[in-house]
Write a protein that holds these residues in place. Sequence first.
Motif, PDB file in Angstrom:
ATOM      1  N   ILE A 153       8.651   4.378  -8.333  1.00 37.48           N
ATOM      2  CA  ILE A 153       8.806   2.930  -8.216  1.00 37.48           C
ATOM      3  C   ILE A 153       7.443   2.251  -8.135  1.00 37.48           C
ATOM      4  CG2 ILE A 153       9.652   1.082  -6.713  1.00 37.48           C
ATOM      5  CD1 ILE A 153      11.949   2.949  -5.924  1.00 37.48           C
ATOM      6  N   ALA A 154       6.544   2.797  -7.329  1.00 46.01           N
ATOM      7  CA  ALA A 154       5.225   2.185  -7.154  1.00 46.01           C
ATOM      8  C   ALA A 154       4.433   2.198  -8.455  1.00 46.01           C
ATOM      9  CB  ALA A 154       4.457   2.921  -6.049  1.00 46.01           C
ATOM     10  N   LEU A 155       4.394   3.323  -9.135  1.00 43.62           N
ATOM     11  CA  LEU A 155       3.620   3.417 -10.372  1.00 43.62           C
ATOM     12  C   LEU A 155       4.213   2.537 -11.467  1.00 43.62           C
ATOM     13  CD1 LEU A 155       2.892   7.251 -10.458  1.00 43.62           C
ATOM     14  CD2 LEU A 155       1.258   5.421 -10.013  1.00 43.62           C
ATOM     15  N   ILE A 195      -2.483   7.205  -4.214  1.00 41.77           N
ATOM     16  CA  ILE A 195      -2.439   6.734  -5.603  1.00 41.77           C
ATOM     17  C   ILE A 195      -3.568   5.740  -5.849  1.00 41.77           C
ATOM     18  CG2 ILE A 195      -1.016   5.601  -7.345  1.00 41.77           C
ATOM     19  CD1 ILE A 195       1.449   6.482  -5.785  1.00 41.77           C
ATOM     20  N   VAL A 196      -3.767   4.825  -4.916  1.00 41.84           N
ATOM     21  CA  VAL A 196      -4.841   3.839  -5.037  1.00 41.84           C
ATOM     22  C   VAL A 196      -6.194   4.527  -5.060  1.00 41.84           C
ATOM     23  CG1 VAL A 196      -5.930   1.849  -3.938  1.00 41.84           C
ATOM     24  CG2 VAL A 196      -3.457   2.066  -3.916  1.00 41.84           C
ATOM     25  N   GLU A 197      -6.368   5.543  -4.222  1.00 41.96           N
ATOM     26  CA  GLU A 197      -7.642   6.262  -4.185  1.00 41.96           C
ATOM     27  C   GLU A 197      -7.924   6.949  -5.510  1.00 41.96           C
ATOM     28  OE1 GLU A 197     -11.226   7.706  -2.592  1.00 41.96           O
ATOM     29  OE2 GLU A 197      -9.867   6.095  -1.973  1.00 41.96           O
ATOM     30  N   ALA A 198      -6.902   7.534  -6.138  1.00 44.83           N
ATOM     31  CA  ALA A 198      -7.084   8.158  -7.449  1.00 44.83           C
ATOM     32  C   ALA A 198      -7.497   7.131  -8.494  1.00 44.83           C
ATOM     33  CB  ALA A 198      -5.794   8.858  -7.873  1.00 44.83           C
ATOM     34  N   VAL A 199      -6.889   5.956  -8.445  1.00 43.15           N
ATOM     35  CA  VAL A 199      -7.260   4.880  -9.368  1.00 43.15           C
ATOM     36  C   VAL A 199      -8.689   4.434  -9.125  1.00 43.15           C
ATOM     37  CG1 VAL A 199      -6.766   2.493 -10.012  1.00 43.15           C
ATOM     38  CG2 VAL A 199      -4.893   4.100  -9.693  1.00 43.15           C
ATOM     39  N   GLY A 285     -11.080  -4.544  -1.381  1.00 40.53           N
ATOM     40  CA  GLY A 285      -9.909  -5.385  -1.594  1.00 40.53           C
ATOM     41  C   GLY A 285      -8.655  -4.573  -1.853  1.00 40.53           C
ATOM     42  N   LEU A 286      -8.760  -3.538  -2.685  1.00 41.56           N
ATOM     43  CA  LEU A 286      -7.588  -2.707  -2.975  1.00 41.56           C
ATOM     44  C   LEU A 286      -7.102  -1.980  -1.724  1.00 41.56           C
ATOM     45  CD1 LEU A 286      -8.504  -1.167  -6.459  1.00 41.56           C
ATOM     46  CD2 LEU A 286      -6.748  -2.860  -5.975  1.00 41.56           C
TER      47      LEU A 286
END
Length: 634
Positions: A153-155, A195-199, A285-286
Amino acid sequence: MSDLFFAFFSEDVNINQKVEGKRIWKSYTVPLEDQVPDQPACVETMAFLRAAWNYWRFIIVVLTPLLLLPLPLVFKNKVAECAFTLLLMAMYWMTEAMPLSVTALLPALLFPLFGIMKSSEVASVYFKDFHLLLTGVVCLATSIEKWNLHKRIALRLVILVGVNPGWLMLGFMVSSAFLSMWLSNTSTAAMVMPIVEAVIQQILKAESRVDMQRRQDLVGTCNLGLQLEEVKEQPPQTKEIISNGEVPKAVLCTIAEDLPPHTEVPVPEVQGRYHSRKDHMMCKGLSLSIAYAATIGGLTTLTGTSTNLIFAEQINQHYPDCNCINFGNWFLLCFPISVIILLLSWVWLHWLFLGSNFKSLLSCRRERTEKEKATAKVIKEEYHALGPLSHQEIITLVIFLLMVLLWFLRNPGFMPGWASLFPDYEGYATDATVAIMLGLTLFVIPAYKPSNPNFETLISWKEFQSCMPWEIGILVGGGFALAEGTKVSGLSSWVGSLLTPLGSLPIGVLITITCILATSVTEVASNPATITIFLPILTAMAEAIQVNPLYILIPTTLCTSFAFLLPVSNPPNAIVFTYGHITVVDMVKAGLGINIIGVLVVLLAVCTWGIPLYDLNKYPSWAPTTSISNTTAF
């Protein structure tokens, strides 16, 4: 208040980081030799103070009851004895001198000793409808996490909004807020932040490639494998490479006129974790957007955060005839609140960390940058790695949608709900009934097809135990016992009589004061502990001044979740802080603005669409009809 809180405000703190998986855990040490003068007396004094500081929890646990002991010894009545218990628990909860759930057991010890309530009566208060609702919700959350439905859902939501840093922030905020409506805030932050850290890492790598290509375009490249003339003097590193039979692809060289041809120049490496201040600000910010969105999304539903559940159960316990709080009308009140706070928070964080150029977000024709292409690639790879939608995810999604639908239609208010099918048992079925019914099915439905030799249900009891927040259940039970004790002892009536003069203030001013007070206290105390302390006091005040209790309790409950200033204020804040992109100052600066936004939006909502929704302008029939007089005093 944990050790982490004190470490943030200590001087000369050395931070040793230990990477464990994707999460960075930090240990804080204060070396004695860096802070103590050479004088022997000062050394002994500082050594003693340091030893005492190591035992600060034990000191608070011992000194607090001793300092409060004159209260029951001097006044010798039930009000004073209950006040002693309340103040003692408030001190322990705010400082976390003992674990929160351990402090919540104090009413079971002190109320029987003081003669306020029998031990059997206190025990019966600890387990309520809240615990059944929490159990059913955790069953569903366990299945969602086990089969990675939350990640899908998040992705998917992030892919829909795009990879521009501004849209990327909004996408992660929307996905975190949506998940937080049904899962705990802590679980949401813990699941989305990796997930944010991977991005973030992909963005930084893309930026590194862009910088390298830019340098090559500016100064040119020399391919040593194509050189016709032998270089007379080569650096040791180059000799070692060539002697090993390796040919370097390309090295940077200058075109300056004062250097001989084929002169090699070492490639400059980017120093530090970030390539530019812009990248660092984007990472800040993220990271903060995930922590704040996880908290904001929890406001939307009664099951989204523990403070909402505690409020609903306290209302049902204190006012048995009040049937006005249910999943449906709470969603109608709080969904617009969450949407407005989320959008304004996104604008605030974008302006603070990404800049004020919002026009670039509306530009659809511009070509994607290298960073945006890399970001889109890693997100799509993460999504495709999940594979097609499995039948376990489909079953979990169906149960999830069915649970939400039954919650909405139990007693929607504007039409008869399914609860009206049982007229002889009005009020018997609650939201907890739905949660338990569907939660139990997850222990029954097979996870795999009959062709699979291994039989396994969607979730197991061991998996459920690992996700069940037992400490929250005990903490909330202690709050129920404390509330019941204040009512039985007469403490709530006495506090209400003291607060009667506040009835002369305009109701808007009074609500604003309580909201600001709750928001301030919850920064240094846990959210469940804060709402547990506030609810009995504010309930007594509302009855004393003859104001609808919901008019004061609803905005205070919502503002209790606004713990945005410090890493120790909220578990999502602490989780995000451990990744190392932000500092305490960053969180205070960003959180202060969101605190102000949240309080203003809650006040606007309660004073506009909240009034007709709950009929707040009238004193309800289910509350006491006579003002409270000062019948009991110290």
